[in-house]
Design a protein around this motif. Structure first.
Motif, PDB file in Angstrom:
ATOM      1  N   THR A  82       0.858  -1.180   0.000  1.00 14.64           N
ATOM      2  CA  THR A  82       0.000   0.000   0.000  1.00 14.64           C
ATOM      3  C   THR A  82       0.895   1.230   0.000  1.00 14.64           C
ATOM      4  OG1 THR A  82      -0.051   0.181   2.411  1.00 14.64           O
ATOM      5  CG2 THR A  82      -1.717  -1.252   1.396  1.00 14.64           C
ATOM      6  N   ALA A  83       0.277   2.395   0.014  1.00 12.30           N
ATOM      7  CA  ALA A  83       1.053   3.635   0.076  1.00 12.30           C
ATOM      8  C   ALA A  83       1.823   3.731   1.392  1.00 12.30           C
ATOM      9  CB  ALA A  83       0.122   4.833  -0.083  1.00 12.30           C
ATOM     10  N   GLU A  84       1.298   3.092   2.433  1.00  9.93           N
ATOM     11  CA  GLU A  84       1.912   3.200   3.759  1.00  9.93           C
ATOM     12  C   GLU A  84       2.982   2.126   4.014  1.00  9.93           C
ATOM     13  OE1 GLU A  84      -1.637   3.238   3.546  1.00  9.93           O
ATOM     14  OE2 GLU A  84      -1.421   5.415   3.412  1.00  9.93           O
ATOM     15  N   GLN A  85       2.857   0.948   3.363  1.00  6.15           N
ATOM     16  CA  GLN A  85       3.783  -0.134   3.687  1.00  6.15           C
ATOM     17  C   GLN A  85       4.071  -0.996   2.475  1.00  6.15           C
ATOM     18  OE1 GLN A  85       2.053  -2.931   6.463  1.00  6.15           O
ATOM     19  NE2 GLN A  85       0.760  -3.833   4.900  1.00  6.15           N
ATOM     20  N   LYS A  86       5.254  -1.619   2.513  1.00  3.75           N
ATOM     21  CA  LYS A  86       5.613  -2.608   1.502  1.00  3.75           C
ATOM     22  C   LYS A  86       4.980  -3.942   1.892  1.00  3.75           C
ATOM     23  CE  LYS A  86       8.889  -0.435  -1.031  1.00  3.75           C
ATOM     24  NZ  LYS A  86       8.824  -0.307  -2.496  1.00  3.75           N
ATOM     25  N   GLY A  87       4.368  -4.614   0.936  1.00  2.00           N
ATOM     26  CA  GLY A  87       3.761  -5.913   1.213  1.00  2.00           C
ATOM     27  C   GLY A  87       4.754  -7.045   1.052  1.00  2.00           C
ATOM     28  N   ASP A  88       4.218  -8.258   0.971  1.00  2.00           N
ATOM     29  CA  ASP A  88       5.064  -9.440   0.789  1.00  2.00           C
ATOM     30  C   ASP A  88       5.725  -9.426  -0.584  1.00  2.00           C
ATOM     31  OD1 ASP A  88       4.303 -10.476   3.265  1.00  2.00           O
ATOM     32  OD2 ASP A  88       2.593 -11.559   2.413  1.00  2.00           O
ATOM     33  N   TRP A  89       6.856 -10.142  -0.679  1.00  2.00           N
ATOM     34  CA  TRP A  89       7.437 -10.420  -1.981  1.00  2.00           C
ATOM     35  C   TRP A  89       6.520 -11.376  -2.728  1.00  2.00           C
ATOM     36  CZ3 TRP A  89      11.281  -7.241  -2.989  1.00  2.00           C
ATOM     37  CH2 TRP A  89      12.109  -6.798  -1.956  1.00  2.00           C
ATOM     38  N   ALA A  90       6.662 -11.441  -4.048  1.00  2.00           N
ATOM     39  CA  ALA A  90       5.867 -12.391  -4.841  1.00  2.00           C
ATOM     40  C   ALA A  90       6.148 -13.814  -4.350  1.00  2.00           C
ATOM     41  CB  ALA A  90       6.218 -12.260  -6.321  1.00  2.00           C
ATOM     42  N   PRO A  91       5.106 -14.591  -4.100  1.00  2.00           N
ATOM     43  CA  PRO A  91       5.295 -15.916  -3.498  1.00  2.00           C
ATOM     44  C   PRO A  91       5.823 -16.947  -4.488  1.00  2.00           C
ATOM     45  CG  PRO A  91       2.974 -15.524  -3.933  1.00  2.00           C
ATOM     46  CD  PRO A  91       3.682 -14.253  -4.284  1.00  2.00           C
ATOM     47  N   PHE A  92       6.370 -18.022  -3.929  1.00  2.00           N
ATOM     48  CA  PHE A  92       6.778 -19.195  -4.700  1.00  2.00           C
ATOM     49  C   PHE A  92       5.719 -20.283  -4.543  1.00  2.00           C
ATOM     50  CE2 PHE A  92      10.813 -17.203  -4.821  1.00  2.00           C
ATOM     51  CZ  PHE A  92      11.684 -17.929  -5.636  1.00  2.00           C
ATOM     52  N   LEU A  93       5.562 -21.106  -5.588  1.00  2.00           N
ATOM     53  CA  LEU A  93       4.674 -22.259  -5.509  1.00  2.00           C
ATOM     54  C   LEU A  93       5.396 -23.485  -6.067  1.00  2.00           C
ATOM     55  CD1 LEU A  93       1.967 -23.741  -5.117  1.00  2.00           C
ATOM     56  CD2 LEU A  93       1.222 -22.822  -7.335  1.00  2.00           C
ATOM     57  N   PHE A  94       5.392 -24.569  -5.288  1.00  2.05           N
ATOM     58  CA  PHE A  94       5.930 -25.858  -5.724  1.00  2.05           C
ATOM     59  C   PHE A  94       4.796 -26.879  -5.667  1.00  2.05           C
ATOM     60  CE2 PHE A  94       9.472 -23.464  -4.064  1.00  2.05           C
ATOM     61  CZ  PHE A  94      10.493 -23.705  -4.980  1.00  2.05           C
ATOM     62  N   VAL A  95       4.582 -27.586  -6.772  1.00  4.38           N
ATOM     63  CA  VAL A  95       3.505 -28.580  -6.867  1.00  4.38           C
ATOM     64  C   VAL A  95       4.137 -29.928  -7.192  1.00  4.38           C
ATOM     65  CG1 VAL A  95       1.367 -29.249  -8.029  1.00  4.38           C
ATOM     66  CG2 VAL A  95       1.943 -26.817  -7.779  1.00  4.38           C
ATOM     67  N   MET A  96       3.883 -30.940  -6.352  1.00  6.79           N
ATOM     68  CA  MET A  96       4.438 -32.265  -6.595  1.00  6.79           C
ATOM     69  C   MET A  96       3.322 -33.289  -6.703  1.00  6.79           C
ATOM     70  SD  MET A  96       6.487 -34.885  -4.287  1.00  6.79           S
ATOM     71  CE  MET A  96       4.877 -35.587  -4.019  1.00  6.79           C
ATOM     72  N   THR A  97       3.349 -34.084  -7.792  1.00  5.44           N
ATOM     73  CA  THR A  97       2.327 -35.116  -7.983  1.00  5.44           C
ATOM     74  C   THR A  97       2.948 -36.355  -8.626  1.00  5.44           C
ATOM     75  OG1 THR A  97       0.162 -35.600  -8.979  1.00  5.44           O
ATOM     76  CG2 THR A  97       1.632 -34.170 -10.243  1.00  5.44           C
TER      77      THR A  97
END
Length: 212
Positions: free
Chosen positions: A103-118
């Motif tokens: 937001t204008a007031e704060q930095k959010g999370d970094w872009a997340p990682f996703l690992f999918v195992m099947t």
């Protein structure tokens, strides 16, 4: 406040994973967490969530700081389908609720990682095909799929993933290599955060075939 790097693991717990494969996965997750805890960058920023899928999708570990998480023991049913579509729907809900946006007031999370195992094909193929573009639209830094064993087909994960790796065997040595490789990818991501392009991947060990 330190910005978080959320990491989501989607793990197949259908009946075919019963026995040595799931024991190997449990060992691999423990070694991954241990390796990440030795990296000060990761220890400061990485938060991990684990979602398993068989007939149901279960959040066995909500998004938790690396230094606080207790590695869960993952189990499989006697038998059951591979509802990956349901798992992606659950994942989407979790990410929307858990991710802190800038937001204008704060930095959010970094872009997340996703690992999918099947180790198999999605049983709920229609739901899976509907969920793939929704997950892609979230803005993951990297979506990495892992097809394990002879029944899993890499083409099934192409609509979802940026990269797919293949494991020919499902023993503890191979899964340990895979999860150590994941920890290297996450550590690399925790250092390169802020780059606008997709997070780079480390070289894959010989047990892991990087398909694309």
């Amino acid at each position: 406040m330190v910005r978080r790097l959320p990491v989501y693991l989607l793990l197949d717990t259908s009946g075919s994973m019963r026995g040595e494969p799931i024991e190997a996965v449990n060992t691999g997750i423990s070694s991954m967490v241990s390796a990440l805890r030795q990296d000060p960058h990761a220890l400061e920023s990485v938060f991990v969530s684990i979602i398993t899928f068989d007939a149901d999708a279960n959040v066995v570990l909500p998004l938790t700081a690396l230094d606080e998480l207790q590695v869960p023991q993952i189990v499989t049913p006697e038998s059951g389908p591979t509802h990956l579509g349901l798992a992606l729907n659950t994942l989407g809900q979790r990410v929307r609720n858990e991710l802190i946006r800038s937001t204008a007031e704060q930095k959010g999370d970094w872009a997340p990682f996703l690992f999918v195992m099947t180790d198999g094909k999605p049983s709920d193929i229609q739901a899976y095909e509907q969920e793939c573009p929704k997950i892609r639209s979230i803005g993951f830094a990297n979506i990495i799929g892992c097809v394990a064993g002879p029944k899993a087909k890499q083409d099934d994960l192409r609509p979802l993933c940026d990269h797919v790796v293949a494991l020919d065997t499902m023993d503890s040595a191979t899964f340990s290599s895979f999860f150590k490789w994941i920890s290297s990818a996450i550590s690399g991501g925790s250092r390169s955060m802020g780059a606008s392009e997709a997070a780079p991947l480390p070289p894959a060990p010989p047990e892991i075939q990087l398909v694309f």
